[in-house]
Design a protein around this motif. Structure first.
Motif, mmCIF file in Angstrom:
data_model
loop_
_atom_site.group_PDB
_atom_site.id
_atom_site.type_symbol
_atom_site.label_atom_id
_atom_site.label_comp_id
_atom_site.label_asym_id
_atom_site.label_seq_id
_atom_site.Cartn_x
_atom_site.Cartn_y
_atom_site.Cartn_z
ATOM 1 N N HIS A 71 0.819 -1.214 0.000
ATOM 2 C CA HIS A 71 0.000 0.000 0.000
ATOM 3 C C HIS A 71 0.850 1.259 0.000
ATOM 4 C CE1 HIS A 71 0.654 0.659 4.333
ATOM 5 N NE2 HIS A 71 0.572 -0.663 4.422
ATOM 6 N N TYR A 72 1.970 1.233 0.716
ATOM 7 C CA TYR A 72 2.803 2.432 0.788
ATOM 8 C C TYR A 72 3.428 2.749 -0.574
ATOM 9 C CZ TYR A 72 6.070 5.917 2.411
ATOM 10 O OH TYR A 72 6.769 7.099 2.580
ATOM 11 N N ALA A 73 3.884 1.734 -1.289
ATOM 12 C CA ALA A 73 4.452 1.963 -2.624
ATOM 13 C C ALA A 73 3.397 2.533 -3.561
ATOM 14 C CB ALA A 73 5.044 0.671 -3.184
ATOM 15 N N HIS A 74 2.169 2.029 -3.479
ATOM 16 C CA HIS A 74 1.088 2.583 -4.295
ATOM 17 C C HIS A 74 0.840 4.048 -3.930
ATOM 18 C CE1 HIS A 74 -0.484 -0.678 -6.742
ATOM 19 N NE2 HIS A 74 -0.277 -1.503 -5.719
ATOM 20 N N HIS A 75 0.836 4.341 -2.641
ATOM 21 C CA HIS A 75 0.596 5.715 -2.196
ATOM 22 C C HIS A 75 1.680 6.657 -2.728
ATOM 23 C CE1 HIS A 75 -0.416 9.157 0.254
ATOM 24 N NE2 HIS A 75 0.807 9.144 0.755
ATOM 25 N N VAL A 76 2.929 6.292 -2.542
ATOM 26 C CA VAL A 76 4.014 7.181 -2.964
ATOM 27 C C VAL A 76 4.068 7.273 -4.492
ATOM 28 C CG1 VAL A 76 6.485 7.682 -2.812
ATOM 29 C CG2 VAL A 76 5.298 6.738 -0.845
ATOM 30 N N ALA A 98 -5.559 3.707 -0.389
ATOM 31 C CA ALA A 98 -6.595 4.066 0.585
ATOM 32 C C ALA A 98 -7.493 2.879 0.912
ATOM 33 C CB ALA A 98 -7.422 5.236 0.057
ATOM 34 N N ALA A 99 -7.737 2.014 -0.069
ATOM 35 C CA ALA A 99 -8.567 0.831 0.170
ATOM 36 C C ALA A 99 -7.826 -0.216 1.002
ATOM 37 C CB ALA A 99 -9.008 0.220 -1.158
ATOM 38 N N MET A 100 -6.515 -0.308 0.817
ATOM 39 C CA MET A 100 -5.733 -1.312 1.532
ATOM 40 C C MET A 100 -5.447 -0.927 2.973
ATOM 41 S SD MET A 100 -2.975 -2.923 -1.098
ATOM 42 C CE MET A 100 -2.700 -1.712 -2.361
ATOM 43 N N LYS A 101 -5.323 0.378 3.222
ATOM 44 C CA LYS A 101 -4.982 0.806 4.587
ATOM 45 C C LYS A 101 -5.639 2.147 4.858
ATOM 46 C CE LYS A 101 -1.165 1.515 7.747
ATOM 47 N NZ LYS A 101 -1.450 0.567 8.798
ATOM 48 N N HIS A 102 -6.334 2.220 5.977
ATOM 49 C CA HIS A 102 -6.956 3.477 6.369
ATOM 50 C C HIS A 102 -5.896 4.350 7.032
ATOM 51 C CE1 HIS A 102 -10.080 6.263 7.354
ATOM 52 N NE2 HIS A 102 -9.611 6.311 8.594
#
Length: 124
Positions: A71-76, A98-102
């Motif tokens: 999720h963090y790689a997708h966010h960045v 956002a779907a993987m981690k609130h």
């Protein structure tokens, strides 16, 4: 070269506000250990923080390809694309994160891009 010591030095540079210095230390480590995701992630963040968006994107895409559930790689990656003005490309990565981690940062970035895209569509 002691890779662990160089990684520690790079982390210190990054945390001290010197992403260019961190990137210079991290590049040979990623070359020596291309599957080390922690090093690649820090290098991508150093590139992002020093506005080397193309380089950041390349490393983040490698991280996402290696682990689509990161999720963090997708966010960045989404933030990198957003910063580069590529909002439509950023949106799926920000939605996934956002779907993987609130997390409030994830939600904020997603809303910012959705609003920008909504405004862009309204003006057409």
């Amino acid at each position: 070269m002691d890779l662990l010591e160089e990684y520690r030095r790079a982390t210190f540079f990054f945390e001290s506000g010197d992403p260019l210095g961190a990137a210079k230390l991290l590049e040979p480590i990623v070359e020596a250990e291309p599957r080390n995701t922690a090093v690649r992630q820090l290098l991508a963040r150093a590139y992002f923080n020093s506005a080397q968006l193309g380089r950041a994107e390349a490393h983040l895409r490698a991280l996402v390809a290696h682990d689509p559930s990161d999720h963090y790689a997708h966010h960045v990656l989404g933030r990198t694309l957003e910063r580069d003005g590529r909002f439509r490309e950023a949106l799926p990565h920000l939605r996934l994160a956002a779907a993987m981690k609130h997390h409030s940062d994830y939600q904020d970035a997603l809303h910012r891009v959705e609003q920008w895209l909504g405004k862009a569509e309204d003006s057409q």
